[in-house]
Motif scaffolding. Structure first.
Motif, PDB file in Angstrom:
ATOM      1  N   TYR A 335      12.300  38.735  52.360  1.00  0.00           N
ATOM      2  CA  TYR A 335      13.238  37.629  52.547  1.00  0.00           C
ATOM      3  C   TYR A 335      13.690  37.046  51.212  1.00  0.00           C
ATOM      4  O   TYR A 335      14.820  36.564  51.088  1.00  0.00           O
ATOM      5  CB  TYR A 335      12.611  36.548  53.432  1.00  0.00           C
ATOM      6  CG  TYR A 335      12.445  37.014  54.857  1.00  0.00           C
ATOM      7  CD1 TYR A 335      13.522  37.061  55.713  1.00  0.00           C
ATOM      8  CD2 TYR A 335      11.205  37.454  55.324  1.00  0.00           C
ATOM      9  CE1 TYR A 335      13.394  37.515  57.018  1.00  0.00           C
ATOM     10  CE2 TYR A 335      11.056  37.909  56.633  1.00  0.00           C
ATOM     11  CZ  TYR A 335      12.154  37.942  57.466  1.00  0.00           C
ATOM     12  OH  TYR A 335      12.031  38.409  58.752  1.00  0.00           O
ATOM     13  N   ARG A 338      16.439  39.443  50.215  1.00  0.00           N
ATOM     14  CA  ARG A 338      17.623  39.252  51.044  1.00  0.00           C
ATOM     15  C   ARG A 338      18.358  37.960  50.698  1.00  0.00           C
ATOM     16  O   ARG A 338      19.598  37.919  50.656  1.00  0.00           O
ATOM     17  CB  ARG A 338      17.227  39.244  52.521  1.00  0.00           C
ATOM     18  CG  ARG A 338      16.836  40.611  53.063  1.00  0.00           C
ATOM     19  CD  ARG A 338      18.051  41.491  53.211  1.00  0.00           C
ATOM     20  NE  ARG A 338      17.699  42.833  53.641  1.00  0.00           N
ATOM     21  CZ  ARG A 338      18.581  43.772  53.924  1.00  0.00           C
ATOM     22  NH1 ARG A 338      19.862  43.517  53.817  1.00  0.00           N
ATOM     23  NH2 ARG A 338      18.197  44.979  54.286  1.00  0.00           N
ATOM     24  N   ARG A 339      17.618  36.885  50.459  1.00  0.00           N
ATOM     25  CA  ARG A 339      18.268  35.620  50.084  1.00  0.00           C
ATOM     26  C   ARG A 339      19.012  35.767  48.767  1.00  0.00           C
ATOM     27  O   ARG A 339      20.117  35.242  48.598  1.00  0.00           O
ATOM     28  CB  ARG A 339      17.226  34.509  49.978  1.00  0.00           C
ATOM     29  CG  ARG A 339      16.587  34.110  51.299  1.00  0.00           C
ATOM     30  CD  ARG A 339      15.692  32.884  51.113  1.00  0.00           C
ATOM     31  NE  ARG A 339      14.800  32.711  52.249  1.00  0.00           N
ATOM     32  CZ  ARG A 339      13.491  32.945  52.217  1.00  0.00           C
ATOM     33  NH1 ARG A 339      12.917  33.333  51.089  1.00  0.00           N
ATOM     34  NH2 ARG A 339      12.759  32.782  53.305  1.00  0.00           N
ATOM     35  N   VAL A 370      21.066  40.793  58.428  1.00  0.00           N
ATOM     36  CA  VAL A 370      19.700  40.903  58.940  1.00  0.00           C
ATOM     37  C   VAL A 370      19.735  40.831  60.463  1.00  0.00           C
ATOM     38  O   VAL A 370      20.769  40.536  61.066  1.00  0.00           O
ATOM     39  CB  VAL A 370      18.797  39.771  58.392  1.00  0.00           C
ATOM     40  CG1 VAL A 370      18.695  39.846  56.884  1.00  0.00           C
ATOM     41  CG2 VAL A 370      19.310  38.391  58.828  1.00  0.00           C
ATOM     42  N   ALA A 374      15.711  37.186  62.420  1.00  0.00           N
ATOM     43  CA  ALA A 374      15.303  36.855  61.047  1.00  0.00           C
ATOM     44  C   ALA A 374      16.062  35.663  60.478  1.00  0.00           C
ATOM     45  O   ALA A 374      15.781  35.245  59.349  1.00  0.00           O
ATOM     46  CB  ALA A 374      15.513  38.071  60.140  1.00  0.00           C
ATOM     47  N   ARG A 377      13.882  32.700  59.214  1.00  0.00           N
ATOM     48  CA  ARG A 377      13.181  32.973  57.968  1.00  0.00           C
ATOM     49  C   ARG A 377      14.140  32.977  56.776  1.00  0.00           C
ATOM     50  O   ARG A 377      13.777  32.563  55.671  1.00  0.00           O
ATOM     51  CB  ARG A 377      12.478  34.333  58.045  1.00  0.00           C
ATOM     52  CG  ARG A 377      11.248  34.375  58.947  1.00  0.00           C
ATOM     53  CD  ARG A 377      10.084  33.579  58.337  1.00  0.00           C
ATOM     54  NE  ARG A 377       9.718  34.070  57.016  1.00  0.00           N
ATOM     55  CZ  ARG A 377       8.918  35.092  56.778  1.00  0.00           C
ATOM     56  NH1 ARG A 377       8.390  35.766  57.810  1.00  0.00           N
ATOM     57  NH2 ARG A 377       8.633  35.454  55.535  1.00  0.00           N
ATOM     58  N   MET A 378      15.357  33.448  56.994  1.00  0.00           N
ATOM     59  CA  MET A 378      16.329  33.491  55.910  1.00  0.00           C
ATOM     60  C   MET A 378      16.737  32.095  55.452  1.00  0.00           C
ATOM     61  O   MET A 378      16.951  31.856  54.267  1.00  0.00           O
ATOM     62  CB  MET A 378      17.568  34.277  56.340  1.00  0.00           C
ATOM     63  CG  MET A 378      17.366  35.768  56.433  1.00  0.00           C
ATOM     64  SD  MET A 378      17.204  36.578  54.821  1.00  0.00           S
ATOM     65  CE  MET A 378      18.893  36.461  54.202  1.00  0.00           C
TER      66      MET A 378
END
Length: 383
Positions: A335, A338-339, A370, A374, A377-378
């Motif tokens: 994560y 991804r962020r 995503v 998710a 969480r993101m």
């Protein structure tokens, strides 16, 4: 439920740049006859199941409804290609096409959400500069839009931190900046030789993509180059060493933004290649720019000739060969990565739009790249 036109199946796979073997594996067909079974579906001898169609839609990056069209759709207007690609990598163009479609989908969802939430603000800087105004005017427009302290940028401890400062300024102006170099997996990495960046100009939701497989030292210059395209109101894919006039204009403007001509005098008169490479390295590191960008500036200001630039560029291009490779063991949290790729601007928007009901979690997942599950969480750090 209408039947699927088998021509759609082969068209969707081929336009995604996939072989029968790769596609069969990607949609979960197992065994030695997997590719043969997929070929039978494309020939109309076997009907795909609904779960298989869903996997095809995901793997081929096409809406599910596409598979029920009577015939393959006509190709959409092509995004302008500013690149110079003397040696095109096999399969790369299909991957680039899929990437463009993916980012355009994200852009469309973002614009739609902003309009539904009545937050669609017209970004007047998009298309505000006429290319005939020249590089100085374009660089000045960048400076006025970003209001960035160049000294603070250079004082950043690392190039990653410097890029974050620049990216924050671009996103604060209303441009969404993505770091993308593949279609979700390292095996589809696109090298910097295929594309270095992309600009999708839109008066409400302008997007910029920086190829994350490139050398990190090149990211700030690429971001500014693509911002130049946004200010010119142009959408397109950029590559290295293009001879197109617009590409040179955006290169010149980005160079002027990052470096002053007087600074380059420190490097004037160094005739030895190895000595100049060493001095450029120190110079570039202190200013948080790439070595090739410094060499380009030296050429632009006629402090080196074209032959010397070609030698320098050939040496510095080795820095751009970081990918493709498997992620290193002990890589950062999924994560966190991804962020970093989608940026704080897009994360904050999605968090707000989901909370306000303007984006469903399914659409939010497409925007952030995503799964819908998710999203929490993101965006958990946005509160």
């Amino acid at each position: 439920m209408p039947k699927v036109n088998p021509q759609i199946l082969s068209w969707a796979r081929e336009s995604a740049g996939l072989t029968l073997e790769d596609a069969a594996k990607g949609i979960g067909l197992g065994g030695e006859s997997a590719a043969a079974r997929l070929a039978e579906m494309e020939a109309g001898d076997r009907e795909p199941s609904r779960p298989q169609l869903l996997k095809m839609a995901d793997r081929y990056r096409r809406p599910l409804l596409t598979f029920y069209l009577p015939e393959p759709p006509a190709a959409p207007p092509r995004t302008h290609d500013f690149r110079t690609l003397p040696d095109r990598e096999a399969g790369a163009e299909a991957t680039v096409g899929a990437l463009v479609r993916d980012v355009r989908t994200r852009q469309s969802l973002v614009r739609g959400a902003l309009e539904d939430a009545e937050e669609a603000e017209i970004r007047t800087f998009v298309g505000s500069i006429d290319p005939r105004a020249g590089a100085d005017a374009l660089a000045q427009a960048m400076g006025e839009l970003l209001n960035l302290d160049r000294g603070g940028y250079r004082q950043a401890r690392t190039i990653e931190q410097a890029f974050r400062i620049l990216r924050d300024a671009v996103e604060a102006a209303g441009v969404y900046v993505l770091l993308i170099g593949n279609l979700g997996h390292w095996t589809s990495n696109l090298s910097p030789g295929v594309f270095r960046g992309m600009a999708l100009a839109d008066e409400v939701a302008p997007f910029i993509v920086v190829n994350e497989t490139d050398s990190k030292a090149a990211w700030p210059f690429t971001l500014l180059h693509e911002l130049g395209h946004i200010l010119l109101g142009q959408s397109g894919i950029s590559g290295y060493d293009s001879e197109q006039v617009i590409e040179r204009l955006c290169d010149d403007a980005a160079a002027k933004f990052l470096l002053g001509r007087e600074e380059l005098q420190e490097l004037a008169g160094v005739a030895d290649l190895d000595g100049l490479i060493d001095q450029i390295g120190v110079f570039a590191n202190a200013r948080k720019v790439s070595r090739k960008m410094v060499a380009y500036n030296l050429l632009r200001e006629r402090l080196i000739d074209a032959a010397m630039y070609r030698q320098l560029a050939a040496r510095f291009d080795e820095d751009r060969l970081e990918f493709p490779r498997k992620p290193a063991k002990g890589a950062p949290d999924y994560y966190v990565v991804r962020r970093h790729r989608v940026g704080q601007g897009l994360l904050a928007l999605v968090d707000r739009m989901v909370a306000g009901g303007a984006l469903t979690t399914t659409k939010a997942g497409k925007v952030l790249g995503v799964k819908p599950t998710a999203i929490g969480r993101m965006t958990e750090q946005m509160a």
